[in-house]
Design a protein around this motif. Structure first.
Motif, PDB file in Angstrom:
ATOM      1  N   LEU A 235      38.885  41.052  38.564  1.00 20.95           N
ATOM      2  CA  LEU A 235      38.467  40.004  39.501  1.00 20.95           C
ATOM      3  C   LEU A 235      38.712  40.447  40.944  1.00 20.95           C
ATOM      4  N   LEU A 236      39.855  41.074  41.194  1.00 25.32           N
ATOM      5  CA  LEU A 236      40.160  41.507  42.553  1.00 25.32           C
ATOM      6  C   LEU A 236      39.134  42.520  43.047  1.00 25.32           C
ATOM      7  N   ARG A 237      38.781  43.490  42.206  1.00 21.75           N
ATOM      8  CA  ARG A 237      37.783  44.487  42.618  1.00 21.75           C
ATOM      9  C   ARG A 237      36.447  43.824  42.912  1.00 21.75           C
ATOM     10  N   ARG A 238      36.067  42.861  42.086  1.00 17.09           N
ATOM     11  CA  ARG A 238      34.798  42.170  42.292  1.00 17.09           C
ATOM     12  C   ARG A 238      34.807  41.416  43.627  1.00 17.09           C
ATOM     13  N   LEU A 239      35.902  40.749  43.921  1.00 17.22           N
ATOM     14  CA  LEU A 239      35.997  40.000  45.176  1.00 17.22           C
ATOM     15  C   LEU A 239      36.031  40.928  46.380  1.00 17.22           C
ATOM     16  N   LEU A 240      36.673  42.077  46.245  1.00 18.69           N
ATOM     17  CA  LEU A 240      36.745  43.026  47.356  1.00 18.69           C
ATOM     18  C   LEU A 240      35.400  43.684  47.657  1.00 18.69           C
ATOM     19  N   ASP A 241      34.439  43.551  46.747  1.00 21.42           N
ATOM     20  CA  ASP A 241      33.106  44.091  46.982  1.00 21.42           C
ATOM     21  C   ASP A 241      32.297  43.234  47.958  1.00 21.42           C
ATOM     22  N   GLU A 242      32.828  42.100  48.376  1.00 23.53           N
ATOM     23  CA  GLU A 242      32.128  41.232  49.322  1.00 23.53           C
ATOM     24  C   GLU A 242      31.743  42.031  50.580  1.00 23.53           C
TER      25      GLU A 242
END
Length: 400
Positions: A235-242
């Motif tokens: 989830l953190l990696r996905r959010l950091l892709d913003e």
């Protein structure tokens, strides 16, 4: 006020602020005066009131991405103005001995119109007429729109206060505000200062808590949920892709982007997670993105303020992410962290009635500095005329 011959008489000012967490209204009172190229601020204290629950629910229900009506906007504008007015009266009575001369109202941000990195408009509601009528004082409001009209982001408007406050400290310093959204001002280098929103501070954690408890809780009190949770790296990696995080400053954002449907979409690719893990992950996201921004700006120290400083889990994660960069609260440098934004808006209104600029173009991206806001007359008319004043270059905090 002490401090030498002043270029203008002192003024007792009340600053009103409700941030992107839209949970309460804060009022901070200050004695403000100009002394040569210095602005003198003596804090007089702060009072705060939560929004009535019914009003807070109506406001939350009208914010993006929800749909609303002009009728509801009108009702919210009036009711929020009345809440601000009641608190301004209380602040004048309890903090100013009934001698406030000016009220400065940030209002409640309900929309910040950003497309492809450019701000086209911004809307803060809370009718200033109710404040002027209740207090008898002139009111400065709608402080962001002029900077937007000059090509700026309209935020972070506290940047001019931060630059004046940090100027003269050794090295490069960063002032960090942790509200619903996190914003950063970095000053002290040989070049121009820089200011921008780094991303969410409490916004996604608040959204997760409210949605996943079906409204039984509104925020992670004392960071207890995040402390019990485990950061989910997927989830953190996905959010950091913003993409927002990679955009160059100056830049601004808000709950138009960082809201529950945004987080829910990210969660859909990760499978079910316990509430505690979700909150731990978005808290780590805040710490990571703030620390990355601090490092990229070359700051050697951070002075934090805002509601997020009362979350020990967030502050611990932020210290970890910052590594050896010192993190302290603004209280240690003389500005009460809980009231710093309200004091900052008091300063902006004070500058306005002296005919002085309230923005630094390098921080907001505007074409030129601007005198901010609109003035609603009090019972005795407009603010009293002032002598010619010099644009201040530094802010001195005097003992309360």
């Amino acid at each position: 006020m002490a401090g030498g011959k002043e270029s203008g008489a002192g003024m007792r000012v009340v600053g009103l602020m409700s941030g992107t967490s839209h949970d309460a209204v804060d009022a901070a009172a200050a004695d403000l005066a100009l002394d040569g190229d210095s602005l003198l601020l003596r804090p007089l204290g702060m009072v705060s009131e939560p929004y009535p629950e019914e009003l807070r629910s109506a406001l939350a229900g009208a914010l993006p991405p929800a749909a609303t009506t002009l009728g509801e906007v009108c009702r919210l504008d009036t009711r929020i103005g009345q809440v601000f007015a009641e608190l301004a009266v209380r602040a004048d009575r309890e903090l100013c001995d009934g001698r406030a001369e000016l009220v400065v109202s940030h209002g409640q941000t309900v929309f910040h119109w950003v497309e492809q990195g450019r701000v086209h408009g911004t809307l803060q509601i809370g009718s200033p007429a109710w404040i002027a009528e209740a207090t008898g004082c002139p009111v400065v409001s709608d402080l962001r729109s002029r900077d937007v009209a000059a090509g700026g982001q309209g935020a972070p408007l506290v940047s001019i206060v931060d630059v004046l406050w940090l100027r003269g400290r050794p090295g490069v310093s960063a002032a960090l505000n942790l509200g619903g959204i996190a914003n950063l001002t970095v000053a002290g280098a040989a070049g121009d200062p820089v200011a921008f929103d780094t991303g969410p501070a409490n916004a996604l954690a608040d959204a997760a808590v409210h949605a996943l408890t079906e409204g039984r809780m509104d925020y992670d009190e004392d960071g207890l949920l995040a402390a019990r949770g485990r950061v989910d790296e997927t989830l953190l990696r996905r959010l950091l892709d913003e993409p927002y995080y990679a955009e160059p400053p100056p830049k601004t954002t808000g709950k138009e982007l960082f809201h529950w449907p945004y987080l829910r979409d990210a969660l859909s690719a990760c499978g079910p997670l316990p509430l505690e893990d979700v909150v731990a992950t978005v808290t780590r996201l805040t710490a990571r993105t703030v620390a990355d921004a601090v490092r990229s700006a070359g700051a050697g120290e951070v002075a934090a303020s805002g509601g997020g400083t009362r979350n020990p889990t967030l502050m611990a994660m932020l210290r970890t992410e910052l590594g050896g960069i010192p993190l302290r609260t603004s209280d240690e440098l003389g500005l009460p962290s809980a009231a710093k934004e309200a004091y900052a808006f008091a300063v902006l209104g004070f500058l306005t009635v002296h005919g002085l600029n309230g923005t630094i173009p390098a921080c907001t991206g505007a074409r030129r500095p601007s005198i901010l806001g609109s003035v609603t007359p009090g019972r005795r008319g407009l603010p009293r005329p002032r002598a010619a004043a010099e644009q201040p270059r530094r802010l001195r905090i005097l003992p309360a």
